[in-house]
Structure formats: C-alpha cells, structure tokens
Motif scaffolding. Structure first.
Motif, PDB file in Angstrom:
ATOM      1  N   LEU A   7       0.853  -1.198   0.000  1.00  0.00           N
ATOM      2  CA  LEU A   7       0.000   0.000   0.000  1.00  0.00           C
ATOM      3  C   LEU A   7       0.884   1.243   0.000  1.00  0.00           C
ATOM      4  O   LEU A   7       1.605   1.499   0.959  1.00  0.00           O
ATOM      5  CB  LEU A   7      -0.903   0.028   1.234  1.00  0.00           C
ATOM      6  N   ALA A   9      -0.287   4.432  -1.675  1.00  0.00           N
ATOM      7  CA  ALA A   9      -1.030   5.491  -2.367  1.00  0.00           C
ATOM      8  C   ALA A   9      -1.204   6.743  -1.523  1.00  0.00           C
ATOM      9  O   ALA A   9      -1.546   7.801  -2.026  1.00  0.00           O
ATOM     10  CB  ALA A   9      -2.398   4.963  -2.797  1.00  0.00           C
ATOM     11  N   GLY A  10      -0.961   6.609  -0.220  1.00  0.00           N
ATOM     12  CA  GLY A  10      -1.236   7.733   0.688  1.00  0.00           C
ATOM     13  C   GLY A  10      -0.277   8.889   0.479  1.00  0.00           C
ATOM     14  O   GLY A  10       0.819   8.728  -0.075  1.00  0.00           O
ATOM     15  N   GLN A  73      -5.011   3.860  -7.211  1.00  0.00           N
ATOM     16  CA  GLN A  73      -6.131   4.112  -6.294  1.00  0.00           C
ATOM     17  C   GLN A  73      -6.408   5.619  -6.307  1.00  0.00           C
ATOM     18  O   GLN A  73      -5.606   6.407  -5.827  1.00  0.00           O
ATOM     19  CB  GLN A  73      -5.767   3.671  -4.868  1.00  0.00           C
ATOM     20  N   GLY A  78      -8.668   5.327   2.010  1.00  0.00           N
ATOM     21  CA  GLY A  78      -8.360   4.418   3.112  1.00  0.00           C
ATOM     22  C   GLY A  78      -7.723   3.114   2.657  1.00  0.00           C
ATOM     23  O   GLY A  78      -7.734   2.765   1.478  1.00  0.00           O
ATOM     24  N   THR A  79      -7.171   2.396   3.638  1.00  0.00           N
ATOM     25  CA  THR A  79      -6.427   1.171   3.319  1.00  0.00           C
ATOM     26  C   THR A  79      -7.335   0.068   2.767  1.00  0.00           C
ATOM     27  O   THR A  79      -6.912  -0.726   1.930  1.00  0.00           O
ATOM     28  CB  THR A  79      -5.672   0.657   4.560  1.00  0.00           C
ATOM     29  N   ASN A 101       2.256  -2.549   4.452  1.00  0.00           N
ATOM     30  CA  ASN A 101       2.146  -1.087   4.414  1.00  0.00           C
ATOM     31  C   ASN A 101       3.455  -0.528   3.851  1.00  0.00           C
ATOM     32  O   ASN A 101       4.538  -0.911   4.298  1.00  0.00           O
ATOM     33  CB  ASN A 101       1.950  -0.540   5.835  1.00  0.00           C
ATOM     34  N   ASP A 103       4.821   2.102   4.447  1.00  0.00           N
ATOM     35  CA  ASP A 103       5.549   2.956   5.391  1.00  0.00           C
ATOM     36  C   ASP A 103       6.049   2.174   6.605  1.00  0.00           C
ATOM     37  O   ASP A 103       6.293   2.735   7.661  1.00  0.00           O
ATOM     38  CB  ASP A 103       4.669   4.141   5.828  1.00  0.00           C
ATOM     39  N   GLY A 140      -3.376   1.024  15.396  1.00  0.00           N
ATOM     40  CA  GLY A 140      -4.611   0.280  15.612  1.00  0.00           C
ATOM     41  C   GLY A 140      -4.384  -0.756  16.702  1.00  0.00           C
ATOM     42  O   GLY A 140      -3.336  -1.389  16.752  1.00  0.00           O
ATOM     43  N   GLU A 155      -8.898   1.331  15.390  1.00  0.00           N
ATOM     44  CA  GLU A 155      -7.896   2.381  15.191  1.00  0.00           C
ATOM     45  C   GLU A 155      -7.785   3.245  16.440  1.00  0.00           C
ATOM     46  O   GLU A 155      -8.781   3.449  17.150  1.00  0.00           O
ATOM     47  CB  GLU A 155      -8.283   3.255  13.989  1.00  0.00           C
ATOM     48  N   ASN A 170      -1.497  -3.342  15.769  1.00  0.00           N
ATOM     49  CA  ASN A 170      -1.495  -3.892  14.410  1.00  0.00           C
ATOM     50  C   ASN A 170      -0.307  -3.308  13.644  1.00  0.00           C
ATOM     51  O   ASN A 170      -0.179  -2.094  13.513  1.00  0.00           O
ATOM     52  CB  ASN A 170      -2.817  -3.498  13.736  1.00  0.00           C
TER      53      ASN A 170
HETATM   54  C1  UD1 Z   1      -2.493   1.693   9.588  1.00  0.00           C
HETATM   55  C2  UD1 Z   1      -3.525   0.735  10.196  1.00  0.00           C
HETATM   56  C3  UD1 Z   1      -3.241   0.611  11.694  1.00  0.00           C
HETATM   57  C4  UD1 Z   1      -1.834   0.141  11.922  1.00  0.00           C
HETATM   58  C5  UD1 Z   1      -0.812   1.032  11.201  1.00  0.00           C
HETATM   59  C6  UD1 Z   1       0.556   0.387  11.239  1.00  0.00           C
HETATM   60  C7  UD1 Z   1      -5.565   1.005   8.881  1.00  0.00           C
HETATM   61  C8  UD1 Z   1      -6.929   1.563   8.869  1.00  0.00           C
HETATM   62  N1  UD1 Z   1      -4.856   1.250   9.984  1.00  0.00           N
HETATM   63  O1  UD1 Z   1      -2.720   2.965  10.177  1.00  0.00           O
HETATM   64  O2  UD1 Z   1      -4.161  -0.303  12.290  1.00  0.00           O
HETATM   65  O3  UD1 Z   1      -1.560   0.125  13.329  1.00  0.00           O
HETATM   66  O4  UD1 Z   1      -1.166   1.196   9.814  1.00  0.00           O
HETATM   67  O5  UD1 Z   1       1.553   1.216  10.731  1.00  0.00           O
HETATM   68  O6  UD1 Z   1      -5.170   0.336   7.952  1.00  0.00           O
HETATM   69  N2  UD1 Z   1      -2.591   3.998   1.986  1.00  0.00           N
HETATM   70  C9  UD1 Z   1      -3.053   3.805   0.703  1.00  0.00           C
HETATM   71  N3  UD1 Z   1      -4.282   4.309   0.380  1.00  0.00           N
HETATM   72  C10 UD1 Z   1      -5.060   4.989   1.257  1.00  0.00           C
HETATM   73  C11 UD1 Z   1      -4.560   5.175   2.582  1.00  0.00           C
HETATM   74  C12 UD1 Z   1      -3.325   4.662   2.929  1.00  0.00           C
HETATM   75  O7  UD1 Z   1      -2.389   3.201  -0.133  1.00  0.00           O
HETATM   76  O8  UD1 Z   1      -6.153   5.410   0.867  1.00  0.00           O
HETATM   77  C13 UD1 Z   1      -1.246   3.468   2.328  1.00  0.00           C
HETATM   78  C14 UD1 Z   1      -0.296   4.532   2.807  1.00  0.00           C
HETATM   79  O9  UD1 Z   1       0.448   5.050   1.717  1.00  0.00           O
HETATM   80  C15 UD1 Z   1       0.572   3.772   3.795  1.00  0.00           C
HETATM   81  C16 UD1 Z   1      -0.320   2.653   4.319  1.00  0.00           C
HETATM   82  O10 UD1 Z   1      -1.403   2.559   3.414  1.00  0.00           O
HETATM   83  O11 UD1 Z   1       1.694   3.199   3.158  1.00  0.00           O
HETATM   84  C17 UD1 Z   1      -0.852   2.944   5.714  1.00  0.00           C
HETATM   85  O12 UD1 Z   1      -1.588   4.141   5.708  1.00  0.00           O
HETATM   86  P1  UD1 Z   1      -1.577   5.142   6.944  1.00  0.00           P
HETATM   87  O13 UD1 Z   1      -2.513   6.249   6.622  1.00  0.00           O
HETATM   88  O14 UD1 Z   1      -0.192   5.497   7.323  1.00  0.00           O
HETATM   89  O15 UD1 Z   1      -2.243   4.228   8.081  1.00  0.00           O
HETATM   90  P2  UD1 Z   1      -2.071   4.360   9.639  1.00  0.00           P
HETATM   91  O16 UD1 Z   1      -2.932   5.453  10.149  1.00  0.00           O
HETATM   92  O17 UD1 Z   1      -0.641   4.400  10.005  1.00  0.00           O
END
Ligand code: UD1
Ligand code: CA
Length: 449
Positions: A7, A9-10, A73, A78-79, A101, A103, A140, A155, A170
């Motif tokens: 993931l 896209a954020g 995306q 959201g994820t 993830n 990140d 989370g 979360e 998580n």
């Molecule tokens: C997320 C988890 C959380 C976990 C944490 C660990 C969810 C809802 N929450 O939170 O439970 O403890 O990671 O680090 O998943 N991304 C996309 N598209 C989107 C949003 C995000 O691709 O629409 C990607 C981001 O680029 C990133 C990853 O998903 O690489 C996580 O997104 P982020 O917004 O950082 O989630 P957290 O709030 O950290």
C-alpha cells in the motif's frame, strides 16, 4: 500461490513534504524499496504496488523493478479502499495475499516468512503481525484471545479510553486468504472517525483471524512523521553497524557513523568518529577511515588511510594515504602507494603507483605516470572556458611549487618543472622546463619621492 500488495497510495500528510511518503529515503533507499526488498525472497507470483498520490513519481522511481505491477487508487479513501482496487486485477487469483504497508520499512525477511508459514499451517482466513509497544499511540489496537485468535482491530482514534490501554498493536502486515478477503471487501463501510474504508475492519469479518507477535518491536515501526523517520534511520544504522562489527570492523564512536546497504568492509578496518559511507562504498582490509570522512560509491584497497576527506565515485588502491582535507571526485583513480595531502582536489585523473600530491593542488583530466611528485600549489588548468583538456605527466617527473600546466599539455618522463612556471607547451623527457619571468634586481634602487 502468493501475491504481494504494497500500500503506497497515501500522501503522508504528517511528513509535511513535497515527496510522497513512500519515497522518503532511509539509509540510502526509499521506504517502498525497503518494503519490496523485505519480501523478495518469497518469490511471489504477483507483486503489486498500489499507487495514488503522485503515482507517476512513485512509478518512475521503481521503473527498474522487474515484474512489479502498478494499480492506481484514485482518490485515496483508506487502506480498505486501496485493497479493493485489487478485486479486478486479482479476479482470477487463487492463493494467499500478503499485504504490506509501504511505510513500515524495517521488517526482516524472516519475519514475513514466519507470518506466511504460520498462516498456511493454521489454515486461518487472515493472519496479521502484531507487537506489544510501551507506547502504542497512533496504532490500531488488536483484540485477541490467548489462543492468538483476533476478534477486532480498532484504530487509535476510534478507541474508547479503556480500549487505548490495550498495547497490542497492528503492524499493518497481513496475510489473507484472497478468495475469503475478496468476499468481504465490498462490505466495508466508512463508519469511523476518518470516514475512510479501513482494511483492518475486514479482520472482524473473517474467521478464523489469527495474529503473530513479533519478538523485536523495532521491526514494525511505522513512519508517519519525521521523528519516526529518524527513529527508523537509527534502528537501521544500528543493525548495519552491528553486522559489520560482527565481521571484524571496529567503530571508535559507532553512533556517529552512518552506512548504507552497499557498504562493504574487509577485516580489521578501523572507522574513526564521524564517518559516512554512501552508495556502494567498498573498503579493503586493515584500512583506517576518518575521523570525519565521507566515502561515496568508491572502491578503497587494503591498508588505506583516509582522514577528514571526501571520496566520491573514485578508486583508491592499497597502501594509499589521503588527507587530511582532500577531495577525490568522480573518476579519480589512484594506484598503489599514492599520497594525496591537504587541500588537494583530484577529478577524472589517474595516478600511477607512488605518486605524491601533497599540498594545495588541483589535478583534473590528467594522467600521471608512476612516482610523479606534484609540488605544492600545482594546478592543471584543464578548462579553457568551453572545453576540458588533458594533461599528461610522465613517470618520475617533478613539478615545482605553484606551477600551472595549461592543458592540453604533455610532459615526458623525468621532467622537472621550475617553481612558479606557467607551461603551455609540451616538454620532452628529461628536460627542465621554466616558464616564468626572469628575476630582475636593481641594486641600490631609489624609490621615487
Ligand atoms: C495503519 C492501520 C493501523 C496500523 C498502522 C501500522 C488502517 C486503517 N490502519 O494505520 O491499524 O496500526 O497502519 O503502521 O489500515 N494507503 C493507501 N491508500 C489509502 C490510505 C493509505 O495506499 O487510501 C497506504 C499509505 O500510503 C501507507 C499505508 O497505506 O503506506 C498505511 O496508511 P496510513 O494512513 O499510514 O495508516 P495508519 O494510520 O498508520
Ligand atoms: Ca502509517
């Protein structure tokens, strides 16, 4: 069958950067490169990166990665929404989907392999990686029983006071049975504090959902801001230094030195304080590096000493001594036993064995034969304002202090250049060359009054 989805896209709002978060550098590689590298050994059938914010830039940065698919995306809701984008590209896929993830860059390959192994042997619908953190703020929270069966993930921002006391978090790393996930993905709702579709909500819809706790909580550090980026940098640097110490390298002040993935050391290297190694810096045995040196993408032989100097895209053979305060720029190529001293800059030049350039010189676009002694302040004037020209100095030649060699120019072997000379013409072997005004002395000279 295994598919991996990362993931990415954020936007990474909390980084406050023009760069998409997954392109932030960590010890010389981007976050997303590190994440992709951590699952390379699993040889997945499909490898998909979900991109959105500055998608072109992210794709470009990974154009060299073979077999990587990109899925867009847009918008980033959201994820869970991110993983919904896989429904089409993976419509025929049967097997496990590993979601990482983009990140979370410090995961070890073994940890991911363990997760996959546990997932497959338990027959779970989903297995996720967890950790117990002293400070779980922002992550989370995972609610699980003693048999490691997970009931829900909530979360941080959606937690009640009581739920926040749960420090099992998580990590954002999941292994799903893809067909089961694909069934529940369309049921996600935006009923949460951020109004997004959360991938974490699928866990309560899948059964059995299991978790695997990592032993080393450092591995699952997520990067959301610059502080976390610096903390991950510290972890990764410490890992690399420990690795090289175990291989026989001494660090006088380890925490002051930084390495990169491409750094290689022979045994019995001593690294003094404040030294930095970037790119593919390969250091031979028994070298003493530093204090205060930067070695970038260069090859250093055995028993070389480098003090307070910068060496970039250069090659230094064994038994050379560099510095203090020297700069070897791209294309500097030193054979065995050369000595480059203070305030000397060498660019795109080869020095044969035993050359000495000890003080205050610029040597650019030059070729020096063996044993050349370059006098203090000697300059190769290689640039006429438009083009660069070559200087050749034959073996055993000596240039006097403050000589200027105006290129293109060739000095034969065993030439001596008088101090203060400006030479514009070639000099044959064995000659003395003087290119300076004759000294005039007027005795008993009366100054005008
Ligand atoms: C997320 C988890 C959380 C976990 C944490 C660990 C969810 C809802 N929450 O939170 O439970 O403890 O990671 O680090 O998943 N991304 C996309 N598209 C989107 C949003 C995000 O691709 O629409 C990607 C981001 O680029 C990133 C990853 O998903 O690489 C996580 O997104 P982020 O917004 O950082 O989630 P957290 O709030 O950290
Ligand atoms: Ca995150």
């Amino acid at each position: 069958m295994l598919a991996v989805a990362v993931l990415a896209a954020g936007k990474g709002t909390r980084m406050k950067s023009d760069l998409p978060k997954v392109l932030q550098p960590l010890a010389g590689a981007t976050l997303v490169e590190r994440v992709l590298a951590s699952c390379k050994g699993l040889a997945p059938q499909r490898q998909i990166l979900i991109v959105g914010h500055q998608a072109d830039r992210v794709e470009q940065s990974l154009a060299h990665q073979h077999g990587l698919e990109f899925v867009l995306q847009q918008p980033q809701n959201g994820t869970g929404h991110a993983v919904q984008q896989l429904l089409e590209p993976l419509s025929d896929f049967q097997g496990d989907l590993l979601v990482l993830n983009g990140d979370v860059p410090l995961l070890r390959a073994e940890t991911i392999a363990n997760l996959l192994e546990r997932h497959r042997s338990s027959g779970a619908a989903v297995t996720l990686l967890t950790a117990r953190l002293a400070d779980p703020t922002g992550y989370g929270r995972v609610f699980a029983d003693d048999a490691a069966q997970v009931s829900a993930i909530v979360e941080h921002r959606d937690c009640s006071e009581a739920q926040r006391c749960n420090n099992l978090i998580n990590a954002g790393i999941y292994c799903f049975n893809w067909r089961k996930l694909a069934e529940v993905l369309p049921q996600l709702s935006t009923n949460n504090d951020q109004g997004e579709l959360y991938l974490t909500d699928t866990v309560a819809m899948l059964s059995p959902a299991m978790h695997l706790e990592v032993a080393d909580a450092d591995e699952i550090n997520g990067i959301n801001d610059r502080l976390q980026l610096s903390q991950c940098e510290a972890v990764i640097q410490e890992r690399m230094r420990r690795h090289w110490m175990a291989e026989g390298v001494s660090f006088v002040d380890p925490a002051s030195c930084t390495l990169s993935d491409g750094t290689r050391f022979g045994r019995d290297v001593v690294v003094e304080p404040q030294c930095h190694f970037r790119g593919d810096a390969v250091i031979g045995e028994g070298c003493r590096i530093g204090p205060g040196s930067l070695i970038d993408n260069s090859r250093i032989g055995d028993r070389v000493e480098i003090v307070y100097s910068v060496v970039r895209d250069a090659a230094v053979a064994s038994d050379c001594a560099i510095g203090p305060f020297a700069q070897l720029r791209p294309g500097a190529d030193l054979a065995e036993g050369c000595r480059v001293g203070n305030f000397v800059e060498i660019k795109k030049s080869s020095l044969a064995e035993g050359c000495k350039v000890n003080h205050l010189s610029y040597i650019g676009d030059a070729e020096l034969g063996s044993g050349v002694n370059v006098g203090a302040g000697t300059i190769t004037a290689n640039y006429d304002g438009v083009n660069k020209h070559r200087t050749v100095i034959g073996a055993g030649s000596k240039t006097g202090a403050n000589s200027v060699l105006v290129a293109p120019i060739e000095l034969g072997e065993g030439v001596t250049v008088g101090a203060g000379s400006t030479l514009t013409k070639n000099v044959p072997a064995g000659a003395l060359a003087l290119g300076r005004a004759k000294q005039l002395v007027k005795e008993n000279w009366q100054a005008p009054s």
